[in-house]
Design a protein around this motif. Structure first.
Motif, mmCIF file in Angstrom:
data_model
loop_
_atom_site.group_PDB
_atom_site.id
_atom_site.type_symbol
_atom_site.label_atom_id
_atom_site.label_comp_id
_atom_site.label_asym_id
_atom_site.label_seq_id
_atom_site.Cartn_x
_atom_site.Cartn_y
_atom_site.Cartn_z
ATOM 1 N N ILE A 207 3.727 5.649 -6.900
ATOM 2 C CA ILE A 207 2.295 6.027 -7.062
ATOM 3 C C ILE A 207 1.468 6.210 -5.738
ATOM 4 C CG2 ILE A 207 -0.011 5.272 -7.985
ATOM 5 C CD1 ILE A 207 1.669 4.107 -10.361
ATOM 6 N N GLY A 208 1.946 5.031 -4.847
ATOM 7 C CA GLY A 208 1.255 5.389 -3.366
ATOM 8 C C GLY A 208 1.445 6.661 -2.700
ATOM 9 N N LEU A 209 2.832 6.791 -2.608
ATOM 10 C CA LEU A 209 3.078 8.067 -1.936
ATOM 11 C C LEU A 209 2.562 9.186 -2.514
ATOM 12 C CD1 LEU A 209 5.175 8.631 0.317
ATOM 13 C CD2 LEU A 209 7.132 8.791 -1.396
ATOM 14 N N VAL A 210 2.529 9.428 -3.860
ATOM 15 C CA VAL A 210 1.838 10.481 -4.244
ATOM 16 C C VAL A 210 0.414 10.669 -3.771
ATOM 17 C CG1 VAL A 210 1.350 11.714 -6.482
ATOM 18 C CG2 VAL A 210 3.611 10.664 -6.260
ATOM 19 N N VAL A 211 -0.275 9.337 -3.819
ATOM 20 C CA VAL A 211 -1.764 9.529 -3.659
ATOM 21 C C VAL A 211 -1.642 9.916 -1.955
ATOM 22 C CG1 VAL A 211 -3.577 8.053 -3.081
ATOM 23 C CG2 VAL A 211 -2.370 7.690 -5.304
ATOM 24 N N VAL A 212 -0.915 9.451 -1.281
ATOM 25 C CA VAL A 212 -0.812 10.106 0.200
ATOM 26 C C VAL A 212 -0.758 11.516 0.373
ATOM 27 C CG1 VAL A 212 0.284 9.726 2.481
ATOM 28 C CG2 VAL A 212 -0.246 7.740 0.996
ATOM 29 N N CYS A 213 0.250 11.875 -0.240
ATOM 30 C CA CYS A 213 0.489 13.437 -0.332
ATOM 31 C C CYS A 213 -0.572 13.937 -1.030
ATOM 32 C CB CYS A 213 1.734 13.847 -1.232
ATOM 33 S SG CYS A 213 3.305 13.150 -0.655
ATOM 34 N N LEU A 214 -1.281 13.713 -1.978
ATOM 35 C CA LEU A 214 -2.314 14.383 -2.346
ATOM 36 C C LEU A 214 -3.487 14.376 -1.514
ATOM 37 C CD1 LEU A 214 -3.262 15.620 -5.067
ATOM 38 C CD2 LEU A 214 -4.056 13.320 -5.874
ATOM 39 N N LEU A 215 -3.890 13.095 -0.746
ATOM 40 C CA LEU A 215 -4.788 13.256 0.008
ATOM 41 C C LEU A 215 -4.650 14.056 1.170
ATOM 42 C CD1 LEU A 215 -5.760 9.431 0.390
ATOM 43 C CD2 LEU A 215 -7.262 11.159 -0.758
ATOM 44 N N ILE A 216 -3.230 14.137 1.898
ATOM 45 C CA ILE A 216 -2.960 15.000 2.743
ATOM 46 C C ILE A 216 -3.188 16.688 2.521
ATOM 47 C CG2 ILE A 216 -1.255 15.897 4.236
ATOM 48 C CD1 ILE A 216 -0.094 13.144 4.348
ATOM 49 N N LEU A 217 -2.716 16.845 1.304
ATOM 50 C CA LEU A 217 -2.984 18.274 0.833
ATOM 51 C C LEU A 217 -4.670 18.701 0.369
ATOM 52 C CD1 LEU A 217 -1.352 20.673 -0.246
ATOM 53 C CD2 LEU A 217 -1.641 19.986 -2.394
ATOM 54 N N ALA A 218 -5.211 17.600 -0.050
ATOM 55 C CA ALA A 218 -6.791 17.744 -0.250
ATOM 56 C C ALA A 218 -7.316 18.122 1.085
ATOM 57 C CB ALA A 218 -7.196 16.715 -0.858
ATOM 58 N N PHE A 219 -6.967 17.314 2.039
ATOM 59 C CA PHE A 219 -7.594 17.465 3.318
ATOM 60 C C PHE A 219 -7.114 18.822 4.034
ATOM 61 C CE2 PHE A 219 -7.328 16.852 8.117
ATOM 62 C CZ PHE A 219 -8.557 16.753 8.228
ATOM 63 N N TYR A 220 -5.923 19.192 3.924
ATOM 64 C CA TYR A 220 -5.429 20.641 4.304
ATOM 65 C C TYR A 220 -6.207 21.653 3.729
ATOM 66 C CZ TYR A 220 -2.453 24.578 4.884
ATOM 67 O OH TYR A 220 -2.088 25.831 5.137
ATOM 68 N N LEU A 221 -6.210 21.672 2.420
ATOM 69 C CA LEU A 221 -7.008 22.673 1.653
ATOM 70 C C LEU A 221 -8.371 22.902 1.896
ATOM 71 C CD1 LEU A 221 -5.326 22.741 -1.834
ATOM 72 C CD2 LEU A 221 -5.263 24.642 -0.038
ATOM 73 N N TYR A 222 -9.246 21.714 2.012
ATOM 74 C CA TYR A 222 -10.697 21.564 2.238
ATOM 75 C C TYR A 222 -11.180 21.395 3.380
ATOM 76 C CZ TYR A 222 -10.363 21.725 -2.943
ATOM 77 O OH TYR A 222 -10.087 22.273 -4.363
ATOM 78 N N LYS A 223 -10.474 20.803 4.385
ATOM 79 C CA LYS A 223 -11.003 20.514 5.595
ATOM 80 C C LYS A 223 -10.576 21.411 6.856
ATOM 81 C CE LYS A 223 -13.861 17.393 4.225
ATOM 82 N NZ LYS A 223 -14.930 17.856 3.832
#
Lengths: 300, 360
Positions: free
Chosen positions: A154-170
């Motif tokens: 779960i932790g790893l998935v959250v990290v991946c998701l945050l990185i992806l969200a940062f990439y897409l939105y920032k």
């Protein structure tokens, strides 16, 4: 009550795996209207990359460093799967933009070839992977004992998701991706290289699938057909979540994951699947294009 | 222009006639084993006609036809199994500790009910799924994904209910059909001709359907559904209807299949076989009716040949064919001749006004 909580927790970890798989599918479908059936085989590539890393470490590295293999395997799985994804995009998928049904068939063919290749290299039987020692045992969370692997996943998935969200939105290239997703012609008119956006995004989606594959090795043995078990569920997540928005995929992945586990707990494995299917069809009566979707006024 | 179309129709009619005559004559030269194989391919050929109606003409792709095929096959399988155990409890039920026949096994004992059920049950499932997906304009792609999920769900259900469906082993060990021995070559030959008859009848019915106004509406749905809807047609009901018809055809094909193969198991109707059926349509040429029939027979012959000699290469080959046909030959084998002709005429500097087949 506690049993249900544990089931819900298992559902969360299943949902997070589904999320990783569905993210790539949702992005590629939203961006290029392509359905990638070979996505399951990218998972398999990630899983076998982990297996190869483990073999390298047991044979050539000192035994003390063995646990490190998994840490290294995750980025490796990402890179290998992303490279294969790029190759796939360049050779097959770019001919099929905007033709979802045709792309589904062609990529299914690619999937068959990749599966058979894995069978020739690694053999048809499943291979097992030894979990690193720091992921063994259980942990106490809110009074229940849950396996550390699940928390790690779960932790790893959250990290991946945050990185992806940062990439897409920032980031700039993420912004370009979203622009192409919303209106391809307009984006290319203002000077965005849609080809480059396509191939990068496809590679990222493929890489995430590779990470999902690496994670799956913690759960059970892996085989050439491992992707097929998850791909249909992941497609359902995309259907429920809608395309083009990260948050839709996240909500629907956890929803489908938790419901799946709970139904299977209350009835049995097969009835649970039937119930989920019926629920999804009913859900689509209410929201035909999924939970969240990009609004557009164009029709054809 | 008109004469081109007429020529085209005539050539297709001759092609059909030649194919049927060939299929009637083949049993006289082939061994019993080969005739039996050919009969199976004909059962598949029946199935792809329905699939072509749905995908080739209407542009709706179903990855769930393995299930409709399987339902027909399982219903016939249950009937044959009941004949084999002469009304008693079949062997696998005794092994899993059942003491009484489930109600649907008892009902299917009657041959007429079994035959009707083999066609109607798939149609009922198709109506329900079709109604709930097409009614509120769910995207066609979502429909395709849902049909695939239907396959997964049904296969899991079949495997887990081992006591009534035979589980992974499926149903096998049939002895007679309507009182005739299944192992007798004469019976098999009769079944072969029955299958061929069904194929021809369904092919004729469907080509009538396609040439009528109804068929025009299907093509219009494929090419511009919203325009048709704005002209006052209820396109959703067309989609439900065609999906149901093709499910019924698949059920019939399944029944004919199980009579000739003597076994039906979940692996024969799962995700991969369902998607392979689409490939037969694509190879033959979608939207031509006769093309998919040829595609089904040719691909399955190739499959038998390759799996007999090089089982490993077959999957590579199958995968490659998927990619090549979709990317380079979306019109299938039927468009091959036209393509070559066009290349020649283009070299002569003539322009060809005939519209190309538009890929979905």
């Amino acid at each position: 009550m506690e049993a249900i909580l544990i089931q819900a927790f298992n559902g969360l970890s299943l949902g997070s795996i589904l999320l990783l798989i569905a993210l790539g599918l949702a992005i590629t479908f939203g961006l290029m209207k392509v359905i990638n059936m070979a996505h399951g085989e990218l998972i398999m590539i990630g899983a076998y990359t982990t297996y190869v890393m483990q073999t390298i470490f047991t044979q050539y590295m000192p035994a003390g460093l063995f646990d490190l293999y998994f840490i290294l395997a995750i980025p490796c799985a990402f890179i290998v799967a992303a490279l294969v994804g790029m190759l796939l995009e360049y050779t097959v998928i770019r001919h099929l933009y905007g033709r979802p049904l045709d792309s589904l068939l062609a990529t299914f063919g690619v999937g068959l070839i990749l599966q058979q290749t894995a069978r020739s290299i690694f053999g048809a039987p499943n291979v097992g992977i030894v979990s690193p020692s720091f992921l063994e045992g259980g942990m106490n969370v809110f009074g229940m004992t849950v396996p550390v692997t699940r928390i790690f996943i779960i932790g790893l998935v959250v990290v991946c998701l945050l990185i992806l969200a940062f990439y897409l939105y920032k980031t700039n290239s993420g912004r370009r991706t979203r622009a192409v997703m919303q209106n391809r012609e307009m984006a290319s008119c203002v000077g965005i290289s849609t080809r480059r956006v396509d191939i990068t995004t496809f590679a990222i989606g493929a890489g995430i699938a590779g990470v999902a594959g690496a994670i799956l090795t913690l759960i059970g043995p892996i085989g050439p057909a491992i992707g097929t078990y998850y791909i249909v569920d992941a497609f359902m997540v995309v259907v429920v979540g809608g395309v083009g928005m990260l948050v839709g995929t996240v909500v629907s992945a956890f929803g489908v994951g938790v419901m799946n586990t709970l139904f299977e707990y209350w009835t049995d494995a097969s009835m649970g699947k039937v119930l989920i299917f019926v629920l999804i069809v009913l859900f689509l009566q209410w929201r035909p294009s999924g939970l969240f979707s990009l609004r557009t006024r164009s029709l054809d | 222009m008109k004469s081109v179309v007429a020529n085209y129709m005539i050539s297709r009619k001759w092609l059909l006639l030649a194919l049927v005559i060939l299929l009637i004559l083949l049993p006289f030269v082939l061994s019993d084993f080969r005739v039996n194989l050919l009969g199976r391919y004909l059962a598949f050929a029946i199935l792809v006609i329905g699939l072509d109606l749905l995908w080739g003409y209407m542009g709706v792709l179903s990855l769930g036809h393995g299930i409709f095929f399987g339902l027909g096959a399982y219903i016939m399988g249950i009937h044959l199994k009941m004949e084999a155990s002469s009304g008693g409890l079949p062997d696998f039920m005794m092994w899993s500790g059942m003491t009484e026949l489930p109600w649907f096994w008892t009902v299917l004992q009657h041959p007429v009910i079994a035959i009707l059920a083999g066609i109607i049950v798939p149609m009922i499932i198709a109506v329900i799924l079709g109604f709930f997906t097409f009614r509120n304009r769910i995207q066609d792609v979502y429909f395709t994904i849902l049909t695939q999920a239907l396959v997964m769900v049904t296969v899991t259900l079949l495997i887990s209910r081992q006591d009534v469906t035979g589980g992974t082993n499926g149903l096998t060990g049939f002895s007679t059909i309507f009182g005739f021995s299944l192992s007798d070559p004469a019976t098999q030959r009769v079944i072969y001709y029955v299958t061929l008859g069904c194929l021809v009848i369904i092919l004729l019915i469907c080509s009538r359907l396609i040439n009528s106004l109804f068929g025009k509406a299907l093509i219009a749905i494929r090419d511009g559904e919203n325009r048709l809807r704005f002209s006052g047609y209820d396109t959703s009901m067309f989609k439900v209807l065609v999906f149901t018809i093709s499910a019924g055809i698949a059920g019939l094909a399944g029944m004919l299949f199980v009579m000739q193969v003597g076994i039906i198991s979940p692996t024969q109707i799962g995700i991969i076989p369902s998607i392979e059926m689409i490939l037969w349509v694509a190879i033959g040429g979608r939207g031509t009716l006769i093309g998919p029939v040829i595609g089904a027979i040719l691909t399955n012959s190739a499959k038998t040949f390759f799996s007999e000699s090089y089982p490993d290469i077959w999957l590579y080959f199958l995968g490659a064919v998927f990619v090549i046909v979709v990317i380079f030959l979306p019109g299938g084998l039927m468009s091959l001749g036209k393509k070559l002709k066009r290349r020649n005429s283009n070299e002569k500097g003539q322009t060809n006004s005939k519209a190309d087949y538009s890929a979905s």
